[in-house]
Motif scaffolding. Structure first.
Motif, PDB file in Angstrom:
ATOM      1  N   ASN A 130      11.585 -43.693  27.217  1.00 38.38           N
ATOM      2  CA  ASN A 130      12.577 -42.719  27.419  1.00 38.38           C
ATOM      3  C   ASN A 130      13.838 -43.021  27.331  1.00 38.38           C
ATOM      4  OD1 ASN A 130      10.434 -40.612  28.056  1.00 38.38           O
ATOM      5  ND2 ASN A 130       9.958 -41.654  29.548  1.00 38.38           N
ATOM      6  N   SER A 642       5.909 -34.582  29.083  1.00 42.76           N
ATOM      7  CA  SER A 642       7.405 -34.246  28.891  1.00 42.76           C
ATOM      8  C   SER A 642       7.686 -33.378  27.480  1.00 42.76           C
ATOM      9  CB  SER A 642       8.213 -35.574  28.701  1.00 42.76           C
ATOM     10  OG  SER A 642       7.888 -36.347  27.532  1.00 42.76           O
ATOM     11  N   ARG A 644      11.046 -32.050  24.937  1.00 39.83           N
ATOM     12  CA  ARG A 644      12.343 -31.785  24.707  1.00 39.83           C
ATOM     13  C   ARG A 644      12.522 -30.618  23.643  1.00 39.83           C
ATOM     14  NH1 ARG A 644      14.765 -37.607  22.829  1.00 39.83           N
ATOM     15  NH2 ARG A 644      12.697 -37.683  22.021  1.00 39.83           N
ATOM     16  N   THR A 654      15.196 -29.824  28.604  1.00 41.49           N
ATOM     17  CA  THR A 654      14.312 -31.145  28.879  1.00 41.49           C
ATOM     18  C   THR A 654      13.490 -30.849  29.953  1.00 41.49           C
ATOM     19  OG1 THR A 654      15.592 -32.366  30.076  1.00 41.49           O
ATOM     20  CG2 THR A 654      15.556 -32.623  27.611  1.00 41.49           C
TER      21      THR A 654
END
Length: 782
Positions: A130, A642, A644, A654
């Protein structure tokens, strides 16, 4: 001319006189309008010399005297997303034209170096990495490193109080010492801390001159050596180059806080000399309990000169100096249940950490490095580096405060010095890249204790050890680049230079005993990724081992205090800690790259860890109050999710969720197996809305489940340690900034930010954290 002279000239010609190439083009925005002052960076795929420049007023850019090879092109401009702009292969004497298009979309392809110690597009990496960019830091006004990483999947950033308080970063439920900290790929650690890790630096690390921070989840010791058990945190600083640019920032806010930062970067002599520097300062006069003063000054600088088209000599400097007032630890209070876990209720079941008016900490470190990057041939690159890292911490304490306190005024000093030499070479042939290298490290640990009220209580320890390591890595692209496979190996060998010295000499517990060097540490890992181009899907998996060498404190540590006198804790026979980690996941892009979701499962097992515990009655070093021993370790497994999203060119979203089930293989206190400090659930989200070209609005939140932590008893309650359950974090933050252009290359940005706007009363393992706070400031950009 002799044969030796001819050979020397041939080697010089190959290594330093490769014929150069040229690259030029125009940078344009989505409306095809030329963009001035855009920054363009050429990143060699196989390592070597990275060069940067900036576009002119008409959007044009030009690189001259570039070594032949394969390059990634990265672009960065105010108001646009930093992104990978393409790839190009330059041949000798070639003059290439490549126009670049900037984008407003937030979901962009980044160039990552931490996953393999080489430059790679995100789409090619086979590990979980990340990235936090300088743009992310600016929009959220993240001044400290820990704050900037707190919203990442799998990352738990803990701060025991307000600014300057003890801070730790844990990855995937592992311990704070399991996170290796790097600056531009070079380890940053303190040999005088208990675990010889970066824990003594974390609270002092600010965003001084960072261009981005990369966090690799999972073991990485085959690449980065000791301490890379749970993950790796790599701060990548500004390379400089291009037109001179910089910024001046000043802000103030609650807690009596004032912060400032100045940066400058650019190039000279047609970018043959590239430079960048940053200076940051924070000063807190009151803090959480109005007596938690803290100040910190940090400097980062880099200067590089291109000796030829294919060689670059760099000098890097990173230094910080800090001072802070400390609090005592939390205490037990009230009537507690006879057994079991205690629910933490401030003022009822525990007393929050109290002010200690005469307890202070002063810390400083200085890291200097010289690096020579070169290209001996279009497919062969090398790097030779040398680093010296000196650090020191001074703790002062007196009889004021609550709980255990010294009878007089004490001073405890920890100093360390680490010298590291590294040489590696990378060779690319076809779709394969092989890297091999050698590393030498010399580390020294020094401890001094003095009590003004009792001169006889003075004690000291000095110890030194060396290590030699060899490492190798192989990366292969198969099936037309759809299958990416990587493997690595590292072996580290230790040497005990001489017997450590102790003062007073009579206190040495090792007289007449053998002092073996730590056993050799062997680690390896492998990773693979398969790309389904028709659906923009990447499936990846990684398996590897990590290790941490026993620190000099764990091997030879001792202390003296007014209550118990001299105590020895170390054991020179300790074995290195080991870990095994596995993770697998999937990355999926949607809407032509405007959305990306990732999911990972991870499993980590700690083996042969080092812990403080009871020793046998026949301990050869006379330890009576316990000491450092090898123990059984623990497990951590869970899921990271996760996303985005950029549904609009002006809107970025995000989000991250982490589930962690971390447990010890042997109970820590009572029958509790669950690992301390780590919540099982953590969620974060950030929304960034751009209104026009000048106004930016942000909203972010961090929510976490409860966690466990021990609180020690005292003379009033009992000496029994109890385990407490603390509520999780529920923090919501918001900010706004407005950028006012002054001229073509200058602007002023005004901003405000409020944190914990719901005023949650939250305790980190018994330490009070800031309530509702706010800051405001301005930044001049040129």
């Amino acid at each position: 001319m002799s044969q030796a002279t001819r050979l020397s000239l041939a080697i010089f010609f190959i290594c330093f006189a490769a014929r150069a190439a040229e690259l030029r083009g125009i940078v344009r925005d989505p409306q095809n309008i030329p963009v001035p002052n855009a920054r363009i960076t050429l990143v060699p795929r196989s390592g070597g010399v990275r060069v940067s420049t900036a576009s002119g007023r008409d959007g044009s850019y030009r690189f001259q005297s570039i070594a032949p090879g394969e390059y990634l092109i990265q672009t960065d401009a105010q108001g646009f997303a930093q992104s990978l702009a393409g790839e190009i292969t330059l041949t000798r004497d070639a003059s290439e034209q490549k126009d670049l298009a900037l984008t407003l979309a937030a979901v962009r392809e980044q160039i990552v170096v931490t996953a393999s110690n080489e430059s790679q597009p995100e789409g090619e990496i086979s590990r979980t990495v990340n990235t936090v960019t300088a743009e992310d830091v600016r929009d959220r006004d993240s001044f400290s490193l820990a704050d900037g990483l707190s919203t990442l999947a799998g990352v738990r950033a803990q701060q025991l109080g307000g600014p300057g308080a003890l801070t730790s970063i844990r990855i995937r439920g592992m311990r704070n010492q399991d996170t290796a900290v790097l600056v531009d790929g070079i380890r940053l650690r303190d040999a005088s801390t208990i675990q010889s890790d970066a824990s003594g630096f974390i609270q002092d690390l600010m965003f001084t001159n960072a261009r981005r921070v990369e966090v690799m989840n999972g073991p990485g010791s085959s690449l980065y050596g000791t301490g890379a058990i749970g993950g790796v945190l790599n701060v990548v600083t500004d390379e400089g180059g291009g037109k001179a640019r910089g910024s001046l920032l000043a802000e103030g806010g609650t807690l009596g806080m004032a912060r400032s930062r100045a940066t400058v970067a650019g190039g000279l002599a047609r970018d043959r000399v590239q430079y960048s520097a940053g200076l940051a300062h924070v000063n807190v006069t009151s803090g959480v309990d109005r007596d938690d003063a803290f100040r910190d000054t940090s400097f980062q600088g880099r200067i590089a000169t291109r000796l030829t088209a294919s060689t670059m000599l760099q000098a890097r400097l990173f230094a910080a100096d800090s001072f802070g007032k400390l609090n005592g630890g939390p205490g037990q209070t009230g009537l507690l249940p006879a057994t079991g876990i205690v629910d933490a209720v401030a003022g009822v079941t525990f007393a929050p950490a109290a002010n200690d008016s005469d307890s202070t900490r002063a810390g400083r470190f200085l890291s200097g490095a010289l690096l020579l990057d070169g290209q001996a041939a279009p497919k062969l690159t090398y790097r030779i580096s040398f680093q010296t890292l000196a650090s020191g911490r001074r703790y002062g304490n007196g009889p004021a405060g609550v709980g255990f306190q010294p009878f007089g005024t004490t001073r405890t000093v920890y100093d360390s010095r680490i010298q590291t030499a590294n040489a590696r070479a990378s060779y690319s042939v076809g779709h394969q890249s092989v890297t091999a290298g050698y590393e030498f490290e010399n580390e020294n640990y020094a401890f001094h204790y003095a009590d003004r009220g009792d001169p006889a209580a003075a004690s000291a320890v000095h110890a030194t050890q060396r290590s030699n390591a060899v490492f190798a890595q192989d990366q292969v692209k198969l099936l037309d680049g759809r299958l990416l496979v990587s493997g690595g190996f590292r072996a580290q060998y230790f040497t005990q230079l001489s017997r450590p010295s102790f003062a007073p000499t009579a206190s040495s517990p090792y007289a007449g005993t053998a002092l073996p060097a730590p056993p050799a540490a062997y680690t390896g890992d492998g990773s693979a990724a398969y790309i389904i181009r028709s659906t923009n899907t990447k499936i990846r998996a990684h398996v590897g081992r990590g290790y941490r060498a026993p620190s000099l404190y764990e091997r030879f540590g001792s202390s003296f205090d007014s209550y118990f006198g001299y105590s020895n804790y170390g054991d020179p026979r300790l074995k290195p800690e080991q870990s095994f980690g596995f993770d697998a996941g999937i990355d999926q892009d949607f809407r032509s790259g405007r959305a990306r979701v990732s999911a990972s499962y991870f499993y980590s097992r700690l083996q042969n860890t080092i812990a403080f515990g009871s020793v046998t009655a026949s301990d050869p070093y006379g330890r009576t109050f316990g000491g450092y021993i090898n123990s059984r370790g623990g497990l951590s497994r869970g899921v990271e999710l996760s996303a985005r999203l950029s549904p609009l060119s002006s809107l970025n979203v995000t989000a991250a969720y982490t589930f962690v089930n971390a447990a010890e293989r042997a109970p820590l206190y009572g029958d509790v197996l669950r690992t301390f400090v780590i919540p099982r659930h953590q969620f974060s989200a950030t929304v960034t809305q751009r209104v026009g070209k000048r106004l930016v609005l942000t909203l972010d939140t961090i929510q976490s489940g409860n966690s466990l932590a021990p609180i020690f008893g005292d003379f009033v309650t009992s000496f029994e340690t109890r385990v407490y359950r603390f509520d999780g974090m529920r923090r919501v933050n918001a900010g706004a900034s407005y950028r006012l252009p002054l001229r073509e290359t200058t602007a002023v940005r005004f901003y405000v930010r409020a944190e914990n706007i719901t005023a949650q009363d939250y305790y980190e393992t018994g330490y009070r954290t800031p309530g509702r706070t706010a800051v405001g400031g301005m930044q001049f950009e040129f």
